[in-house]
Design a protein around this motif. Structure first.
Motif, mmCIF file in Angstrom:
data_model
loop_
_atom_site.group_PDB
_atom_site.id
_atom_site.type_symbol
_atom_site.label_atom_id
_atom_site.label_comp_id
_atom_site.label_asym_id
_atom_site.label_seq_id
_atom_site.Cartn_x
_atom_site.Cartn_y
_atom_site.Cartn_z
ATOM 1 N N ALA A 1 36.009 45.906 16.124
ATOM 2 C CA ALA A 1 34.501 44.646 15.887
ATOM 3 C C ALA A 1 34.757 45.151 14.100
ATOM 4 O O ALA A 1 34.945 45.335 13.679
ATOM 5 C CB ALA A 1 33.284 46.095 16.257
ATOM 6 N N PHE A 2 34.327 43.973 14.357
ATOM 7 C CA PHE A 2 34.150 43.194 12.723
ATOM 8 C C PHE A 2 32.758 42.456 12.477
ATOM 9 O O PHE A 2 31.936 42.315 13.503
ATOM 10 C CB PHE A 2 35.146 41.705 12.506
ATOM 11 N N GLN B 1 22.859 36.625 5.674
ATOM 12 C CA GLN B 1 23.454 36.054 6.957
ATOM 13 C C GLN B 1 24.214 37.379 7.416
ATOM 14 O O GLN B 1 24.979 38.751 6.096
ATOM 15 C CB GLN B 1 24.982 35.402 6.493
ATOM 16 N N ASN B 2 24.181 37.658 8.549
ATOM 17 C CA ASN B 2 24.610 39.200 8.642
ATOM 18 C C ASN B 2 25.521 38.802 10.322
ATOM 19 O O ASN B 2 24.883 38.466 10.977
ATOM 20 C CB ASN B 2 23.857 40.173 9.351
ATOM 21 N N GLU B 3 26.955 38.661 10.652
ATOM 22 C CA GLU B 3 28.083 38.577 11.305
ATOM 23 C C GLU B 3 28.443 39.519 11.513
ATOM 24 O O GLU B 3 29.547 40.442 11.359
ATOM 25 C CB GLU B 3 29.021 36.869 11.005
ATOM 26 N N ASN B 4 28.470 39.554 13.388
ATOM 27 C CA ASN B 4 29.488 40.971 14.377
ATOM 28 C C ASN B 4 30.259 39.980 15.335
ATOM 29 O O ASN B 4 29.730 39.263 16.314
ATOM 30 C CB ASN B 4 28.163 41.778 14.582
ATOM 31 N N ALA C 1 35.456 46.756 9.866
ATOM 32 C CA ALA C 1 35.778 46.669 10.247
ATOM 33 C C ALA C 1 36.132 47.759 11.449
ATOM 34 O O ALA C 1 35.992 49.010 10.692
ATOM 35 C CB ALA C 1 38.053 46.234 10.510
ATOM 36 N N LEU C 2 36.153 47.766 12.347
ATOM 37 C CA LEU C 2 35.797 49.341 12.794
ATOM 38 C C LEU C 2 37.524 49.046 14.540
ATOM 39 O O LEU C 2 36.795 47.509 15.180
ATOM 40 C CB LEU C 2 34.773 49.914 13.695
ATOM 41 N N TYR D 1 37.488 50.118 8.400
ATOM 42 C CA TYR D 1 36.806 50.556 7.009
ATOM 43 C C TYR D 1 36.218 49.392 6.136
ATOM 44 O O TYR D 1 35.526 48.592 7.495
ATOM 45 C CB TYR D 1 38.356 48.773 7.402
ATOM 46 N N GLN D 2 35.405 49.456 5.541
ATOM 47 C CA GLN D 2 34.508 48.429 4.562
ATOM 48 C C GLN D 2 34.659 48.662 3.498
ATOM 49 O O GLN D 2 35.432 49.211 2.639
ATOM 50 C CB GLN D 2 33.421 50.472 4.839
ATOM 51 N N ASN D 3 33.639 47.040 3.032
ATOM 52 C CA ASN D 3 34.176 46.911 1.912
ATOM 53 C C ASN D 3 33.066 46.142 1.312
ATOM 54 O O ASN D 3 32.457 45.335 2.503
ATOM 55 C CB ASN D 3 35.487 45.646 1.147
#
Lengths: 486, 1111
Positions: free
Chosen positions: B394-395, B376-379, B414-415, B434-436
Motif C-alpha cells: 500500500a502507498f 489531498q489524500n491518496e491511497n 508505504a506498507l 516506511y513513512q516520510n
C-alpha cells in the motif's frame, strides 16, 4: 521431534540467562556521580561553575536596588513589589533555594577536595581559597536579604537533608568571617603568593577577598552592632586592597564600559558578554526605539531597537538626580541623559550600563562590577567616619570627588555630616551598581538617616528591612521562623 | 440430522435436475443470482456466508465480495452472515443482481482479540479489551489515527487540543493514566505543542509486534486496533504496560485470493471554526482611555498613538499605521495621502484630541491569517495471495493544509506485508513500512500563535514597498514576515522492518521468533535570510541551524506457545518467551549566524567574525550526544478454560531496565484473572439475555521512565568568563525502584436479544505505587527536588460500553454505540514530610469555615490533583465614589505597583477580601474546581438504507474548568502596546461608563498588567498562574461539552455502473468533521484541559469528499 524441542528450549535458555550483562550501559553524553571527582582536573571546572551563581546574585537587583530611592518607572513597568515596599509573606517573599544551591556547590567541592591529593598544592589551595570566598559571598548576600539564616555547611548527596533553624545573623556573620579567613589563609599559603596577584578580575583573588572582608565588617559594625573593632578590621582589609595595585580611571566613562579584565579600577566583577550570558539587569533601563522616537537628542541616547534588548522600564529617580548638586560633576552624562522631545524634556534614561552596540542591536552586556576602587575608598571613608576620624574619612571621600571633578569636600566635618556626605557620595558614584539598598540599611542602622522617611515609597510604611520567607520555604522546614516583623 | 440433510440434499438435487430438464416450467425455474457484499464504507467483504434459508444451499463471497448462488424459488430468502457483522436476510424477488451492505457489529463476543503474544476469542477472554470498529478508520479527515480514536472507547481520553495539521494528543489517557499531569499544563513555546509540560502517560503502542508511536500511521493501513485497559491484558507487557496498551494490526493479504487493487482519494477543506471577533481599527482608536493616553499612547509607542514624521518615507515603513493627517500631508504631499485613501486608508477626528485629524488604516490581519486549507489524500493498495503466499502493498500520500497560513502536514508512506507458507509447519511473515513526514507547523505556540496573531488592527503588516514588516518584535512577529524570510524544513523518515516466524513443532506447539528494527531519522534545518537593515533585527542574523536526531530500536522476541486440550473440555494455552529491546539515539545540533549571503542554505560561515574589534563567534549551536537504554524481559502466560464456561488466566513477567541501579534493575509483574460465561451454562435459557459473562482481574504493570542521571546523578556543563565549568545538576538516587501500577477490574459483558444489544460494564481500581516523580526538598538543600519513588496515586472509575441496533425496519437500520467513563484521580499516599496530608507544594489560603489559614494546592494525600483557585470577583465598581469608599478600607496588593498607588476607579473589579484583613493577596484565593475532566465518552451512530449509509459521531467531556485567558488578556492588555481588542470590549456585558451596573466584565484597559489594577491578568499561586491565563473568577467557566464530531454520508454505486468502469466496488462519501460544540463555555476551545485557554490554533472544521474504488 525431541531434538527439535531440545534445540528450541536451548535457544530459549541462552537468550533468557544473558539478561544481567546485557543491561549494562555506559553513558557517553552525560557525567554521572560514579565518574566525577575522581581526577584532580575535575575541581577547577567545578569552582568555575560556581561563579555563575555569583554572577546571578550580582545581577539580581530585587534585593540590592529596588527598595532604594534610585528608580522610578519609565515606559514600561518591571518593578516587583520590593519597589512598592508592600512586602508580605504572600507577596514578594523569598525562596532562598538559589542561595543554598550555590552554597551546596561550595559544600560539595570542599568535602570532595578535603582528602584529595593534588600534584600541585598551589592549585589545590587556590581552589579551596576561592570556594571559601564564594561561600562567604553567598552567605553575605543572604544575611543582607533575610538577616537570620540557616547555616548549611554539610555536603548533601541524597534526600536526607537535615532540617536547620535560622541561625542569628551574628552567627552567620561569624561563619562568613571564618570562611573569609580560611580563604585568605589559603591564598597566602600559596608558594607564589602576591598581594597584587589577580589571576582573573572575574574571580576571587586575595585582594578581592579582602574587599569582601571590608564590606562584611562594615555591615557587622553598623547593622549587627559590631563597633570599632570591625571598623578597624575593615580599614586593615582595605589597606591590603590598596596595596594590590589598583588605580582610579581618569575618565569616569571607562569605569563601566571598559571591560573588567583591562580596567585598572576593577577589583572584582561578574563576567558578562552577549554570546555567553545575554543581557544583564541594564536591559530594563535601556529605552527601545519606538519608545524614544522623535527625541531631538536621539543620538545621545543609548537605545535598543527592540524591547528584547531594551525594556525602557526604569529611569533615574528625581531623588537620586538631586544628589548631583554640582553641575561640573563628570559622572552625570554617564549616569543619565534626559530625553528631549519637541514638547520638552521627558524621561531621564539611565546611562550607567549602556551595553555594547552590535551590528544588529545594542545589548546590555557590560560586566557587573562587584568591587571597584572608588567603592573601596568610600568604604574606608565610612569606616573612618564610624571611628569618628573624619579627617581621614574626608581624605578618602575626596579621592573620589576629585576624579568626579566636584572638588574637595568643604562641608561640615562633624561625624553626622561627613557620614551623610559619604552616603550621598555613594549615591552619586555607585548609582545603579546594585548597592544602594544595602548602603541605606547600613546608614539607617548607623543612625545617619531614617530609611523610613528617606525612601519615598517607604514613607508611612513599617515594612521590615529584611525579607520574609515564602510559604514553600516554611512549609518544607518546620523549624524555620518567619522573619521578624511579618 | 445428518441423514436428514443428506436426504434433503438428494431431494433438492433431484428437483433441480428435474427443473433443468423441464425448461417449460417457467414459474419455478432455477436461476443464478449474483451479487456483491460490502460493508458500510463500501469495502468488499470476502468469505461472507451466503445461504438460502431453510436449505443447505450455500456459498461464500470471494475476495472482491462477489458471489453467485442458485435459487429455485422466487420466494427464496438469502441469508448473509459473517463474523463481526450483523446477519442480513434478503428476498431477491425478481432481481438477479444484488448489492448487499453488511453492518458491523461492534463488540460481538465472537471477535478475536490479541492478548500479549497470542490471541484469543473474545468469548474466552477475561481481560478488559476494547476493539475499535474498523469503520472508524475509514475516510478520516485527519492523517492521524489518534483523532479517530476520540470518544470511541470507554475510558480512553484523546485530548486533541489544537488544530495544527498533523497535531496529535498530549497523551492517550487510559483510565486517567498513571501520572498526575497527563493532560499537560502551562503554555508551550516550542515543537508546536500547545502545553508547557506534561507527564508522559501514553500507552504502549504495538504496531504489528513493534513498539512504536501511533501518531503518524496512515489510518487507511489499519486493519484493527484494540485497546487493553486492565492488568490482565497489560501485565504481559510488564515494564511498559502500566498506561495500557494499544495493539494495531495493519492490513495484510489473504491466501487464495484474487489480486485486488484499491484506490482511494479524499479532498478536505478546513475552515476556521471558532474565533474572537476583534474590533476594527476605528473602534480600537475609540477605546483609548483618556487617562492612559499620555503615558501609553503617545509615550509608549502604542499603535493608537501618533508621532511626528519629519522626512519622506518614514511613515511608509513605520510599525504603526496611525498618524496625524496634516503631518503626513505636509511631509509626503497630498498626492501620497490621496493614494493611501484610495487603497483603503481612512481619516477620523482624534477621539482624544478633538479637532486633530487621524490618518489610519485597518490591517485586516485576521482575514489574511486564516484561510481555507485544502488537503489531498491518496491511497493505493494491491493485495491478494496464492496458496503459499499473500501480499498487501500500500502507498499513501497526504498533503494537509491548515487554516493558519503556511501550516501544513505532508506524508508519504508505504506498507508491505507478506506472508509465506515456507513449509507445512513453518510460516514466515515479513512486514516493511516506511513513512516520510514533512510538517510545516508553527513551532512557537505561545509567541507565534497565541501572541502574534492578536496584534492590533493598527500594526503595519506591509510597508509601502510591498515587503512585510517584521512586527514590533520577533516574539510577536508578523506571520508574513516569517513566511518571506524564514525557511524551516523538518522531516522525519521512519522505516520499520520485521521478520516473524511461526514454527509448528508438533500439533499445538509453536515457536514464534521475531526480529524487528526501527529507523527513525529526524532532521530540522532552518535558514533566515537577511532582513532589510532599516527594520528591527532578529537577535541572530542570517541564522542557520541543522539539527538531526537519529534513533534506532532493535527488538527481539522469542515465544514458545503450546495449545492443547484434555478430554475436549479442558483447553490450555501455555506460553513463555523473552523480549530484548535496545534503544539508541544520537543527536547532532549545529547552528551559525552572520551568514555571508542569502543563496547558501547550509552552514558554511567562518566560525568567527570581528565586530567592533572584538572577535565574536558565529557558532550558535554546536553539540552531539549519544543515548542508549536497554530492557530485557522474560514472561510466561497460562490460559485455561473449561468448556468456555470457566475461564482462568495468569501471566508473570520479569523485567529489567538499564537505567536502574544494579540491585533494582529487575522487577516482577504478575496478573491473574478469571471469568464465568454464565450464558454458556446448560441451565441458562434466557431469551432476553443471550450472553452474559462475569470477569475479574488483578495484576501489576510497570513504568520505567527515568533517566540514567536520576539514578546515578548528573553533572552539567556551564560557562563562566569564557571558561568551561561543570556543576552537579541533580541529586542521585540509586535506591529508585520500578514504578508499578496495580489494577483490579470487575466487569460483566452481556448480550441481549440475540446480541442486538450488547453491554459491557467495568469497574476498576488502579493504584500507581512508587511513583517515579520529583519530591520537593527543603529549600536549604542544594536542589529543590529529587527524583523519588514518590507515593501512591489512585485512579478509580467505571466504564460503560453499550451497543445496539436501535432500529431495523426493512432496509433501514440504525446501529449505535455509546460509551461512558467516569474516573477519579486521588493522591493516596506521599512520603512523610511533617506537613498535614504530607502535602508537596501548595500555598496558604484562608478558610472562612474554620476561620484560619489552611494549606491547599500542590499534591496532598486524599486530594485530587490539579485543583484550580482564583480571586473571587464580587462585582464591578459602578462609580468612582464606590471605588473610593473601597479604597478607604482596603488595598489590592496584587495590582501593579503604579496601580496600587492609584487605587481603584469606576469599572475596576471588586475583589473579595476573603479573610477580611483589608488586603487582597494570595490568602484570598478561593477554590473553583478542577482542570481536567472526570467524565468522558462518545456515541457513534450508523444509519443505513440499502446502498446509502450515514454516520454521526459525538463525543463529550465534563468536569473541567477553563479560564478564558485569550479573552482576559485582550480585555486587560498586558503591555503598554499591542493586542487587538475583542468585540466584548464594546459589548453589553462590560463596564463602559460611570453608572453601569451589574456588568460581568471590568472595564477594558490598556496595560492593565503593567500600570493598571490587574483586573484580568493576575496570577494566583494555586491557579493556572500563567500570563496567558487569568486567575479571576469571572473568567473561569465550566468546560463541559458535547462535540458533534463527524457527520458522513456514503453511497455504494450499483453494479451496472461499476461494470462499465470494470470496478468491483465504488463507494463515494462526504463528511463534516468537528461540526460544532454544544457547550456553555464562551471561549475558543472547550477541549482545553490545562485550566486555561490562551487561544492560538483551535481545531478547524473539516469538509471532506472522496471515493474508494476497487478493481
Amino acid at each position: 521431534m525431541q531434538k527439535k524441542i531440545f534445540w528450541t528450549l536451548s535457544l530459549f535458555l541462552v537468550l533468557t540467562t544473558g539478561c544481567k550483562k546485557i543491561l549494562e550501559v555506559t553513558p557517553q553524553s552525560s557525567i554521572t556521580e560514579e565518574i566525577y571527582f575522581k581526577s584532580e582536573g575535575d575541581f577547577e571546572p567545578y569552582v568555575t561553575g560556581i561563579y555563575t551563581f555569583m554572577r546571578s546574585f550580582a545581577n539580581n537587583i530585587t534585593y540590592g536596588t529596588e527598595r532604594s530611592e534610585e528608580l522610578v518607572a519609565a515606559l514600561n513597568s518591571r518593578f516587583g513589589v520590593a519597589w512598592t515596599h508592600i512586602i508580605t509573606p504572600s507577596s514578594g517573599s523569598i525562596n532562598y533555594n538559589d542561595w543554598y544551591k550555590a552554597i551546596g556547590h561550595c559544600n560539595l567541592l570542599l568535602a570532595k577536595i578535603e582528602n584529595f591529593p593534588f600534584s600541585s598544592e598551589d592549585i589545590r589551595k587556590r581552589i579551596i581559597a576561592e570556594t571559601y570566598a564564594l561561600r562567604a559571598y553567598f552567605y553575605f548576600s543572604l544575611v543582607r536579604i533575610i538577616g537570620d539564616a540557616p547555616l548549611m555547611l554539610e555536603a548533601i548527596t541524597d534526600e536526607n537533608v537535615p532540617l536547620l533553624p535560622r541561625s542569628p545573623a551574628a552567627a552567620v556573620m561569624t561563619q562568613i568571617n571564618l570562611d573569609i579567613e580560611a580563604a585568605l589563609d589559603n591564598f597566602r599559603a600559596m608558594s607564589n603568593f602576591s598581594v597584587t596577584s589577580y589571576p582573573s578580575r572575574y574571580r576571587f583573588a586575595y585582594a578581592s577577598t579582602q574587599a569582601l572582608k571590608a564590606d562584611a565588617r562594615l555591615w557587622k559594625a553598623k547593622v549587627l552592632g559590631g563597633g570599632a573593632s570591625d571598623f578597624n578590621d575593615a580599614i586593615t582589609a582595605i589597606n591590603e586592597v590598596e596595596l594590590s595595585g589598583r588605580s582610579l580611571n581618569a575618565d569616569f566613562k571607562n569605569v563601566i564600559t571598559m571591560r573588567a579584565s583591562a580596567n585598572p579600577e576593577t577589583i572584582l566583577a561578574a563576567f558578562y558578554l552577549r554570546d555567553e550570558t545575554g543581557a544583564n539587569y541594564g536591559l530594563n533601563a535601556l529605552p527601545y526605539l519606538t519608545g524614544v522616537q522623535g527625541a531631538l537628542n536621539l543620538d545621545s541616547l543609548a537605545y535598543a531597537q527592540t524591547t528584547i534588548n531594551g525594556q525602557g522600564a526604569y529611569q533615574v529617580s528625581p531623588k537620586s538626580k538631586a544628589l548631583f548638586t554640582s553641575a561640573t560633576d563628570k559622572r552625570i552624562p554617564f549616569t543619565w541623559v534626559t530625553e528631549r522631545q519637541a514638547s520638552g524634556p521627558k524621561i531621564s534614561w539611565i546611562t550607567k550600563l549602556p551595553g555594547t552596540k552590535y551590528a544588529d542591536d545594542r545589548v546590555s552586556d557590560n560586566d557587573i562590577i562587584i568591587y571597584r576602587l572608588a567603592d573601596i575608598f568610600l568604604m574606608k571613608a565610612e569606616a573612618y567616619a564610624g571611628l569618628d576620624n573624619t579627617v581621614a574619612a574626608i581624605e578618602y571621600l575626596d579621592k573620589v570627588r576629585v576624579r568626579a571633578n566636584t572638588g574637595a569636600y568643604a562641608g561640615a566635618t562633624d561625624k553626622v555630616s561627613v557620614e551623610k556626605e559619604i552616603l550621598n557620595e555613594r549615591g552619586r558614584e555607585l548609582f545603579f551598581e546594585n548597592k544602594r539598598w544595602y548602603d541605606l540599611v547600613r546608614f539607617h542602622k548607623g543612625g545617619t538617616i531614617d530609611v523610613y522617611t528617606y525612601v519615598p515609597n517607604l514613607i508611612g510604611k513599617t515594612t521590615p528591612l529584611f525579607w520574609p520567607l515564602n510559604t514553600t520555604v516554611l512549609a518544607n522546614n518546620k523549624l524555620l521562623a518567619q522573619t521578624a516583623g511579618y | 440430522m445428518k441423514k436428514r440433510y443428506s436426504f434433503l440434499k438428494l431431494i433438492s438435487s433431484l428437483i433441480t435436475a428435474a427443473f433443468l430438464f423441464t425448461p417449460f416450467l417457467a414459474m419455478a425455474q432455477v436461476r443464478t443470482i449474483t451479487g456483491h457484499v460490502v460493508d458500510s464504507t463500501g469495502a468488499s467483504i470476502e468469505r461472507v456466508s451466503v445461504k438460502v434459508r431453510g436449505t443447505s444451499t450455500g456459498t461464500a463471497t470471494s475476495a472482491d465480495g462477489s458471489f453467485a448462488i442458485s435459487i429455485s424459488s422466487a420466494s427464496a430468502v438469502l441469508v448473509f452472515s459473517n463474523i463481526g457483522y450483523q446477519t442480513q436476510e434478503l428476498r431477491p424477488g425478481d432481481q438477479n443482481d444484488l448489492s448487499i451492505t453488511l453492518v458491523h457489529v461492534n463488540e460481538t463476543l465472537s471477535d478475536v482479540v490479541v492478548i500479549g503474544y497470542t490471541s484469543q476469542s473474545k468469548l474466552k477472554t477475561t481481560a478488559a479489551i476494547s476493539k475499535l470498529n474498523p469503520d472508524e478508520m475509514r475516510n478520516t479527515s485527519n492523517p492521524s489515527p489518534v483523532q479517530a480514536l476520540q470518544g470511541k472507547i470507554a475510558g480512553v481520553s484523546v485530548p486533541v487540543t489544537a488544530g495544527q495539521p498533523g497535531g496529535g494528543a498530549v497523551n492517550i489517557i487510559i483510565r486517567g493514566g498513571t501520572k498526575p499531569n497527563v493532560y499537560g499544563s502551562g503554555l508551550g513555546n516550542n515543537g508546536g505543542t500547545s502545553y508547557g509540560a506534561s507527564d508522559g502517560s501514553s500507552p504502549l503502542v504495538v504496531v504489528d509486534g513493534v513498539f512504536r508511536a501511533l501518531a503518524d500511521i496512515n489510518p487507511d493501513d489499519i486493519e484493527s486496533m484494540q485497546v487493553m485497559k486492565d492488568a490482565a491484558s497489560t501485565a504481559i507487557y510488564g515494564a511498559r504496560g502500566a498506561n495500557g496498551v494499544i495493539v494495531v494490526k495493519t492490513k495484510g493479504g489473504k491466501y487464495n485470493s484474487k489480486m485486488s487493487v484499491t484506490l482511494n482519494h479524499r479532498t478536505t477543506w478546513e475552515t476556521q471554526a471558532r474565533d474572537y471577533n476583534y474590533v476594527d481599527a476605528e473602534q480600537y482608536l475609540r477605546l483609548a482611555d483618556p487617562i492612559d493616553k499620555n503615558n501609553l499612547l503617545n509615550n509608549g509607542g502604542f499603535s493608537a498613538g501618533t508621532r511626528i514624521y519629519t522626512a519622506k518615507g518614514q511613515y511608509g515603513k513605520n510599525i504603526n499605521l496611525t498618524a496625524l493627517y496634516d503631518n503626513i500631508v505636509a511631509v509626503e504631499g497630498q498626492a501620497y495621502v490621496d493614494g493611501l485613501i484610495a487603497k483603503g486608508w481612512q481619516v477620523m477626528d482624534d477621539p482624544i484630541n478633538p479637532g486633530t485629524r487621524l490618518l489610519y488604516a485597518d490591517n485586516h490581519y485576521q482575514d489574511m491569517l486564516w484561510n481555507t486549507g485544502v488537503s489531498q489524500n491518496e491511497n493505493l493498495s494491491i493485495d491478494g495471495g496464492s496458496d503459499k503466499a499473500n501480499y498487501n502493498v500500500a502507498f499513501g500520500y497526504t498533503n494537509q493544509k491548515g487554516v493558519f497560513v503556511g501550516t501544513k502536514y505532508k506524508r508519504y508512506d508505504a506498507l508491505a506485508n507478506f506472508g509465506f507458507k515456507a513449509s507445512e509447519n513453518f510460516r514466515l511473515d515479513v512486514n516493511l513500512s516506511y513513512q516520510n513526514i514533512i510538517p510545516n507547523y508553527v513551532d512557537a505556540y505561545q509567541n507565534d500563535l497565541v501572541r502574534a496573531i492578536r496584534v492590533t488592527p493598527l500594526i503595519r503588516t506591509f510597508k509601502d514597498d510591498g515587503n512585510p514588516m517584521p512586527g514590533e518584535l520577533y516574539t510577536v512577529r508578523n506571520r508574513f514576515h516569517t513566511l518571506k524570510y524564514d525557511d524551516m524544513r523538518t522531516s522525519t523518515e521512519r522505516m520499520v522492518a520485521r521478520v516473524a516466524g511461526d514454527w509448528t513443532i508438533i500439533k499445538g506447539l509453536h515457536f514464534k521468533p521475531s526480529f524487528s528494527y526501527l529507523w527513525n531519522d529526524y532532521r530540522e534545518t532552518f535558514f533566515r535570510k537577511a532582513t532589510p537593515a532599516d527594520e528591527v533585527q532578529p537577535s541572530t542574523q542570517r541564522q542557520k541551524t541543522d539539527y538531526t536526531s537519529n534513533s534506532r530500536q532493535l527488538m527481539i522476541d522469542q515465544v514458545l506457545q503450546y495449545d492443547f486440550n484434555l478430554n475436549t473440555l479442558h483447553h490450555f494455552t501455555l506460553l513463555g518467551g523473552v523480549n530484548y529491546t535496545r534503544n539508541t539515539g544520537n543527536i547532532a545540533s549545529l547552528g551559525s549566524q552572520r551568514g555571508t549571503n542569502d543563496y547558501i542554505y547550509t552552514i558554511n560561515e567562518p566560525t568567527t567574525t570581528v565586530i567592533n574589534g572584538v572577535v565574536m563567534t558565529n557558532v550558535t549551536n554546536f553539540g552531539t550526544s549519544f543515548s542508549e537504554s536497554k530492557s530485557a524481559s522474560s514472561f510466561g502466560q497460562v490460559n485455561y478454560d473449561y468448556d468456555a464456561r470457566y475461564l482462568f488466566s495468569g501471566t508473570l513477567r520479569y523485567d529489567g531496565f538499564s537505567n536502574f541501579a544494579p540491585e533494582n534493575k529487575y522487577a516482577i509483574f504478575p496478573s491473574a484473572s478469571a471469568g464465568w460465561n454464565i450464558s454458556q451454562e446448560h441451565f441458562w435459557h434466557s431469551r432476553v439475555v443471550n450472553a452474559l459473562k462475569l470477569r475479574g482481574s488483578w495484576g501489576s504493570a510497570g513504568l520505567s521512565d527515568l533517566s540514567i542521571t536520576d539514578t546515578y546523578g548528573g553533572y552539567s556543563v556551564t560557562t563562566y568568563a569564557l571558561g568551561s565549568g561543570i556543576l552537579r545538576a541533580n541529586l542521585s538516587n540509586p535506591a529508585l525502584k520500578w514504578e508499578s501500577t496495580e489494577t483490579t477490574d470487575l466487569a460483566f459483558d452481556a448480550g441481549f436479544f440475540n446480541n442486538r444489544v450488547t453491554l459491557t460494564v467495568d469497574f476498576y481500581d488502579k493504584l500507581t505505587k512508587n511513583r517515579l516523580a520529583s519530591k520537593p526538598l527543603p529549600s536549604e538543600s542544594p536542589f529543590s527536588s529529587i527524583t523519588f519513588n514518590n507515593g501512591i496515586l489512585r485512579n478509580r472509575g467505571i466504564e460503560v460500553e453499550l451497543g445496539a441496533t436501535v432500529l431495523k425496519i426493512g432496509d433501514f437500520a440504525w446501529r449505535s454505540n455509546f460509551s461512558f467513563a467516569y474516573n477519579k484521580t486521588v493522591m493516596v499516599d506521599l512520603p512523610d514530610n511533617g506537613r498535614a496530608k504530607n502535602r508537596q507544594g501548595g500555598d496558604l489560603v484562608y478558610d472562612p469555615s474554620s476561620k484560619q489559614l489552611v494549606e491547599a494546592g500542590g499534591f496532598a494525600e486524599g486530594e485530587r490533583p490539579y485543583s484550580l483557585y482564583a480571586y473571587k470577583v464580587l462585582g464591578v465598581f459602578s462609580t468612582d465614589a464606590e471605588a473610593a469608599a473601597w479604597n478607604a478600607t482596603k488595598k489590592d496588593n496584587l495590582a501593579s505597583p503604579q496601580g496600587i498607588i492609584l487605587g481603584k476607579r469606576a469599572g475596576d473589579y471588586i475583589f473579595d477580601d476573603i479573610n477580611n484583613d483589608g488586603v487582597i493577596d494570595t490568602k484570598d484565593q478561593v477554590f473553583m474546581g478542577y482542570r481536567t475532566p472526570t467524565i468522558i465518552g462518545g456515541m457513534q451512530n450508523t444509519f443505513s438504507y440499502k446502498r446509502l449509509s450515514m454516520r454521526v459521531t459525538l463525543d463529550y467531556a465534563a468536569g473541567h474548568l477553563i479560564s478564558n485567558g485569550a479573552l482576559a488578556r485582550s480585555l486587560g492588555q498586558g503591555r503598554a502596546f499591542n493586542e487587538g481588542a475583542p468585540s466584548e470590549a464594546l459589548g453589553s456585558d462590560i463596564w463602559q461608563k460611570a453608572g453601569d451596573v451589574d456588568k460581568k466584565y471590568a472595564r477594558f484597559s490598556f496595560a492593565d498588567f503593567d500600570f493598571g489594577q490587574r483586573n484580568y491578568l493576575r496570577s494566583a499561586t494555586l491557579g493556572v498562574n500563567n500570563g496567558y491565563g487569568s486567575d479571576v473568577s469571572t473568567m473561569i467557566e465550566k468546560g463541559d461539552f458535547i462535540a458533534l464530531r463527524e457527520i458522513s454520508i456514503a453511497y455504494d454505486l450499483p453494479l451496472p455502473i461499476l461494470r462499465k468502469i470494470h470496478s468491483t466496488s465504488l463507494n463515494v462519501f462526504a463528511s463534516v468533521y468537528n461540526v460544532g460544540y454544544l457547550t456553555k463555555y464562551k471561549g475558543l476551545n472547550p477541549e482545553t484541559y490545562t485550566g486555561f485557554d490562551p487561544g492560538g490554533y483551535p481545531r478547524p472544521r473539516q469538509f471532506s469528499i472522496g471515493a474508494t474504488a476497487k478493481f
